[in-house]
Design an enzyme around this catalytic site. Structure first.
Site, mmCIF file in Angstrom:
data_model
loop_
_atom_site.group_PDB
_atom_site.id
_atom_site.type_symbol
_atom_site.label_atom_id
_atom_site.label_comp_id
_atom_site.label_asym_id
_atom_site.label_seq_id
_atom_site.Cartn_x
_atom_site.Cartn_y
_atom_site.Cartn_z
ATOM 1 N NE ARG A 83 40.676 -3.866 14.873
ATOM 2 C CZ ARG A 83 40.992 -4.525 13.762
ATOM 3 N NH1 ARG A 83 41.955 -4.065 12.990
ATOM 4 N NH2 ARG A 83 40.320 -5.614 13.419
ATOM 5 C CB CYS A 104 57.921 -11.843 -6.047
ATOM 6 S SG CYS A 104 58.115 -11.958 -7.829
ATOM 7 N NE ARG A 138 44.101 -5.164 9.985
ATOM 8 C CZ ARG A 138 43.595 -3.989 9.655
ATOM 9 N NH1 ARG A 138 44.391 -2.965 9.356
ATOM 10 N NH2 ARG A 138 42.288 -3.799 9.626
ATOM 11 C CD GLU A 197 35.710 -12.435 24.406
ATOM 12 O OE1 GLU A 197 35.329 -13.387 25.107
ATOM 13 O OE2 GLU A 197 35.647 -12.447 23.142
#
Length: 488
Positions: free
Chosen positions: A316, A392, A361, A313
């Site tokens: 990425r 911020c 990330r 599977e």
């Protein structure tokens, strides 16, 4: 060459701060005659002018090629062992209807992990039989919808889910194929939050309980049909030893289960790593496939069992390298940093018009990325930079450390590579920033595959805003509520 002492040890001082390392950037990435970055034959300047920034850009040909290579690699590795592979694209990495269609066209199935992801796959026209449903806490409504739609496989993550899936299958008059997610106890070489097979975490059934889980599935025939065991040890993994150990542990149980009936498949999950930085050395998918299959075949030989059908599977490793994010520089500032020995050095902060809302990330995992000028090239000496977002938060950093030409200035376009996975998927509206569009590029043509949000889109959800195109919210009819879990 002067190396900035603030640079991390792994960061190389570049000979050319305009270079595009081929193993990090999409296959089509290049510089045009004017020095602008091009992807899929389309200039970054044109993309920014047409669609604005921040902007996610996906090289369609690169993504499709990686999907096809993955399928071919596992197929070729298994052919000598009289077995086959099913490759699922892990939609959580990045999902939209167009990407679903790309993956299906390249022969991959689709792995979804929620009712929303299932809805996207079905909206793309996917054959439900080519879908797999994951999740450690699937709602009753999600299970019912998946079974009713005819989803090809459901990965059960707990004993209670076995009964829930069986009841849904009986209700719909179906036989539902299931896999059992096993917590193998194998520790992947990855970030703590990305390791998903440690004993003390939320995913899977302990290996010691696998036989009981399978017995419960077999007892619910004909409503349930066992496909096999499933393992996922983590993400962004560069070495295969964790996969090999997980396979050995699962195959030992797999062999024992064969005494009670068919176990046609073994699913080893995904998590194959990619190069985010020039210094990263991710293995080729062909090497991964060969290593995994050879190990599985060896263990099967020791156990005296046939090599099962394998399922993997990846997400990425297919979509990550195909993606680039474009930003516009708003401000730059030099910050003098004093070291413990009293020496000083300068770090240049380059602030862009996005940040942790379009790439969480770095803040979430401490992930590192690189950066390049996208609108031009420059012969200026390289300067150590930190690319900061506009949110911020002091932790709103897009690129912790890299070198850009020292004349980087407000108005410049910059590009961050390897952002195809887990950037759009994790995007938010923090500080009420609208999420960027996603544009696919191929053969000199750019087209929107996910529309960007506008401030009007954000305000439309605010119940306090009076708008003629928004109906007043009405209470949900109790009869229309989804089925709820019965509480003890």
């Amino acid at each position: 060459m002067s190396v900035n002492p603030l640079a991390p040890a792994w960061l190389r001082h570049p000979d050319d701060a305009n270079a595009l390392p081929a193993h990090v950037w999409p296959a089509s990435a290049a510089r045009d005659a004017d020095g602008a970055l091009t992807i899929g034959g389309v200039s970054a300047r044109e993309l920014a002018d047409r669609f604005g920034t921040p902007l996610y850009v996906i090289d369609e040909a690169d993504a499709r090629s990686r999907a096809a290579r993955t399928r071919a690699a596992f197929g070729a590795a298994l052919a000598p062992h009289a077995s086959t592979a099913t490759v699922y694209y892990a939609g959580k990495a990045f999902l939209c209807t167009e990407v679903v269609r790309w993956m299906l066209a390249e022969g991959l199935n689709i792995d979804v992990a929620s009712g929303g992801e299932l809805a996207v796959a079905l909206a793309a026209g996917a054959d439900p039989a080519r879908l797999g449903l994951h999740g450690n806490n699937k709602s009753l409504a999600e299970i019912d919808r998946a079974v009713g739609a005819g989803v090809g496989a459901i990965v059960v993550d707990s004993l209670v889910e076995i009964d829930r899936v069986a009841e849904a299958a009986e209700r719909h008059g179906r036989t539902q194929a299931v896999r059992v997610r096993i917590n193998s106890g194998v520790h992947a070489h990855t970030h703590e939050y990305l390791a998903t097979a440690r004993e003390d975490q939320k995913f899977g059934i302990p290996l010691a309980d696998a036989a009981d889980a399978v017995a419960r599935i077999r007892a619910r025939a004909p409503h349930l049909r066992l496909l096999g065991l499933h393992s996922h040890i983590g993400s962004q993994i560069f070495v295969v030893d964790g996969f090999l150990e997980a396979a050995r542990r699962l195959l030992t149980v797999h062999a024992e289960l064969l005494a009670g009936g068919e176990v046609p498949e073994l699913n080893l999950g995904g998590g194959f790593g990619i190069a985010y930085l020039e210094t990263d050395e991710a293995p080729a998918i062909e090497s991964i496939a060969t290593g995994l299959v050879d190990a599985v075949a060896s263990v099967c030989g020791e156990l005296g069992i046939p090599v099962p059908r394998l399922a993997v599977e990846p997400g990425r490793s297919i979509i990550g390298p195909a993606g680039v994010t474009l930003y516009e520089v708003g401000t730059t500032k030099d910050v003098v940093v004093t070291g413990d020995d009293g020496s000083t050095a300068v770090r240049r902060y380059v602030s862009v018009d996005g940040g942790m809302s379009d790439n969480a990330r770095p803040a979430l995992y401490g992930a590192d990325y690189g950066v390049r000028l996208a609108g031009r090239v420059s012969s200026a000496d390289p300067a150590l930079v930190r690319v900061a977002g506009k949110h911020c938060e002091s932790g709103d950093i897009v690129v912790q450390a890299d070198y850009l030409p020292g004349d980087v200035a407000p108005g410049d376009l910059v590009a961050v590579p390897a952002t195809g996975a887990y950037c759009f998927s994790l995007a938010s509206n923090y500080n009420y920033l609208s999420r960027p569009a996603v544009v696919a590029v191929r053969d000199g043509v750019a087209r929107v595959i996910v529309r960007g949000e506008t401030e009007a889109d954000l305000l439309r959800r605010d119940a306090g805003v009076v708008s003629p195109d928004v109906d007043d919210a009405q209470p949900l009819d109790p009869a229309a509520r989804p089925e709820r879990i019965t509480r003890p």
